[in-house]
Design a protein around this motif. Structure first.
Motif, short mmCIF file in Angstrom:
data_model
loop_
_atom_site.label_atom_id
_atom_site.label_comp_id
_atom_site.label_asym_id
_atom_site.label_seq_id
_atom_site.Cartn_x
_atom_site.Cartn_y
_atom_site.Cartn_z
N LYS A 105 0.84 -1.21 0.00
CA LYS A 105 0.00 0.00 0.00
C LYS A 105 0.87 1.25 0.00
N ASN A 161 3.18 -1.69 14.79
CA ASN A 161 1.72 -1.60 14.75
C ASN A 161 1.26 -0.14 14.76
N ASP A 181 -1.56 3.10 15.12
CA ASP A 181 -2.79 3.45 15.83
C ASP A 181 -3.93 3.52 14.82
N ASP A 182 -5.10 3.90 15.32
CA ASP A 182 -6.26 3.99 14.43
C ASP A 182 -6.05 5.04 13.34
N LYS A 207 1.67 -3.70 8.37
CA LYS A 207 0.78 -3.93 9.50
C LYS A 207 -0.39 -2.93 9.51
N ARG A 208 -0.53 -2.14 8.46
CA ARG A 208 -1.71 -1.29 8.31
C ARG A 208 -2.96 -2.18 8.25
N THR A 209 -4.07 -1.66 8.76
CA THR A 209 -5.31 -2.45 8.71
C THR A 209 -5.79 -2.67 7.29
N ASP A 210 -5.42 -1.76 6.37
CA ASP A 210 -5.81 -1.91 4.97
C ASP A 210 -4.66 -2.47 4.12
N ASN A 211 -3.79 -3.24 4.76
CA ASN A 211 -2.61 -3.78 4.09
C ASN A 211 -2.96 -4.61 2.85
N THR A 212 -2.15 -4.46 1.82
CA THR A 212 -2.34 -5.24 0.60
C THR A 212 -1.10 -6.08 0.27
N GLU A 219 3.79 -9.70 6.20
CA GLU A 219 3.64 -8.64 7.20
C GLU A 219 4.84 -8.46 8.12
N LYS A 246 0.15 -5.56 24.06
CA LYS A 246 -1.26 -5.40 24.41
C LYS A 246 -1.42 -4.94 25.85
#
Length: 578
Positions: free
Chosen positions: A64, A174, A176-177, A189-194, A198, A407
């Protein structure tokens, strides 16, 4: 120390698949099963595993924002804009900065156009700093490429943008939002990773960026290959998984490191006593990496980049001597702080808690991560070690298997100024007035989430084998499974109902080690040698009857002679077979 041996026997399906692989590829039977356990179930997959190929690396443009990153770099290079390459002060960050700087210089960027920056661990702390941005602005910089950090630097990237400075972020932590408002954010590690993989190191992300830049400009990727020694050093030092794409990068990076390393790395290899020896991942972890890290711990990580960029052997030797001296200072400091931390724990009676949180305002910030690792190993508990750093408290955390320390820290994020890291290693910053609240909150979290089994030292065992299976064919097969690291650990074996050949004895200058000579059943003349470091107290178990060994299989080299040897992890008493 008493260890639990975690052994899950191979299933019938694993044995069946393993037998096929072993037969087709002429492997020792247990190695076929080991491959299946690691997710390698076909002949083709096994061939790719044993013979990694550079052409199997993923297309960098699958990541991405890679197209945006390359377009902005192309514009900067074409317009001869000033570019700052900015990286973290640890091994991963400094190798990443070196790689990107070297490749851009090798492909046409002038020394005047390029600059690099490593923040000061003590004055600026982790990640992007306002000082670094202000310096870039004063020098007329229009683009900052940041490596191994920056994924959470929302406010600082916005500040840079207000000054007319663009950012390209190359990170592997990782997010953040909210992502920073950079031109491009390269992080699998992006939530929209393509991207298909990883677990790249920060330097690995920098390599993929340069790979994409090369392809977009029809530049020779062959000039990237000599830089893979830096990628291998970063992969080993940052303890990222060594499977998938990282396995390919580490494989060829180790080849480069052993055949023709850069002058800077060669100088470190020489001072480590590794010259003319085959270097593996453990040599990087325990010898090469700590020396590069010592620069950022004791002075400034920029010194490590200067060394890694050296173009003169004498200059490299001189810079290495300085860094090696820093490493010696670090070792002494590390020892002192560890002893003080043990004393503090004794006073606080915290050893029985499920997480250790230790604070001293005068400890050296550069060694608290190492001390956290030592305390975790000593007490088999997740540990956070903290010290005063300017107006804040800075902490470094390490964990044990089964407990995600990232976490746990994230659970307390409302009390923190900053935090980041991985499940096994993280860092944090907080205000001094929040220290006791943080200590209570994370202790309560650990009490609720850490299961008792986690606090008992564990050894994960890959297979139980008959000692008669240990031979040079097995050793050769195991060598082919390397390079070893997370997700592809060196296989650990257990053999039971062993007897002493008569030669086992305590050795070492302080009689601290145990030499184990195992008698091979049905062959009176055959003996398999082993060494159990710092386990002299186990001698009676070996000499007084049947015993069991937990070990890896190594090739020992002494005075030019090579021999098979067991590296013994643990010893238990065993019973005579029926």
């Amino acid at each position: 120390m008493t260890y639990n041996w975690n052994l899950e026997p191979f299933s019938e399906a694993e044995r069946a698949h393993g037998a096929v692989l072993a037969k087709e590829l002429r492997l020792a039977p247990v190695v076929g099963c080991l491959l299946v356990r690691r997710g390698i179930t076909s002949i083709e997959e096994a061939k790719h595993f044993f013979r990694p190929k550079l052409e199997d690396l993923h297309d960098p443009f699958l990541m991405k924002d890679m197209d945006k990153a390359v377009a902005r770099l192309n514009r900067a290079v074409g317009r001869k804009e000033k570019i700052m390459i900015y990286g973290d002060y640890d091994v991963d960050g400094t190798t990443a900065v070196t790689l990107v700087y070297k490749y851009l210089r090798a492909t046409g960027c002038s020394e005047h156009q390029l600059d690099y920056y490593i923040p000061d661990r003590y004055d600026e702390g982790y990640g992007i700093s306002y000082r670094g941005i202000d310096l870039a602005h004063s020098r007329g910089t229009k683009l900052i490429i940041v490596l191994d950090c920056g994924i959470k630097a929302v406010e600082k990237v916005a500040y840079a943008k207000s000054l007319g400075i663009d950012f390209i972020i190359c990170d592997h932590h990782n997010p953040d939002d909210m992502l920073p408002d950079a031109v491009a954010v390269l992080d699998a590690k992006r939530t929209d990773n393509t991207y298909p993989y990883e677990h790249l190191s920060g330097c690995g992300v920098g390599f993929k960026f340069m790979q994409a830049y090369a392809r977009s400009n029809n530049l020779p990727e062959s000039k990237l290959l000599p830089l893979l020694d830096l990628v291998a050093v970063s992969i080993a030092s940052d303890i990222v998984p060594i499977m998938g794409e990282n396995r390919i990068l580490a494989y060829y990076g180790l080849r480069q490191l052993n055949k023709r390393p850069s002058l800077g790395l060669q100088a470190i290899i020489n001072v480590c006593g590794l010259r003319n020896k085959k270097i593996d991942i453990s040599d990087i972890v325990f010898k090469i990496g700590p020396r590069i890290n010592a620069s950022g711990r004791m002075m400034n990580g920029r010194k490590a980049v200067e060394l890694l960029l050296s173009q003169d052997a004498i200059e490299a030797q001189s810079r290495t001597a300085d860094i090696d001296e820093c490493n010696e200072q670090r070792r002494e400091l590390d020892k002192d702080v560890t002893e003080q931390a043990i004393d503090i724990l004794g006073e606080l009676s915290d050893v029985n808690k499920k997480i250790l949180v230790i604070y001293h305002p005068k400890w050296h910030k550069g060694v608290i991560g190492i001390v956290a690792s030592r305390m975790t190993e000593r007490y088999s508990r997740p540990t956070i070690v903290m010290t005063k750093s300017g107006d804040f408290i800075s902490g470094s955390a390490r964990s044990v298997g089964g407990f995600d320390i990232y976490k746990a820290i994230e659970h307390c994020k409302d009390l923190l100024v900053n935090f980041g890291g991985h499940p096994f290693a993280s860092g944090l910053t907080l205000k001094e007035e929040n220290l006791e609240v943080f200590r209570k909150m994370i202790t309560d979290y650990a009490e609720e989430t850490v299961v008792p089994e986690t606090l008992v030292p564990q050894i994960d065992v890959d297979a139980e084998i008959d000692i008669r299976e240990v031979n040079y064919k097995l050793l050769d097969n195991l060598k082919r499974m390397g390079p070893f690291g997370p997700d592809n650990a060196k296989p650990v074996f257990v053999s039971r109902n062993l007897t002493d050949s008569g030669g086992s004895r305590v050795v070492g200058k302080a009689s601290e080690h145990l030499k184990v000579d195992v008698a091979v059943p049905a062959n009176d003349r055959q003996v398999i040698n082993g060494i159990a470091f710092n386990q002299a107290e186990q001698c009676d178990k070996v000499k007084n009857g049947y015993f069991c060994l937990c070990y890896t299989i190594e090739e020992n080299e002494f005075n030019g002679n090579k021999s098979l040897q067991l590296l013994v992890r643990d010893i238990k008493e065993g019973q005579e077979p029926n």
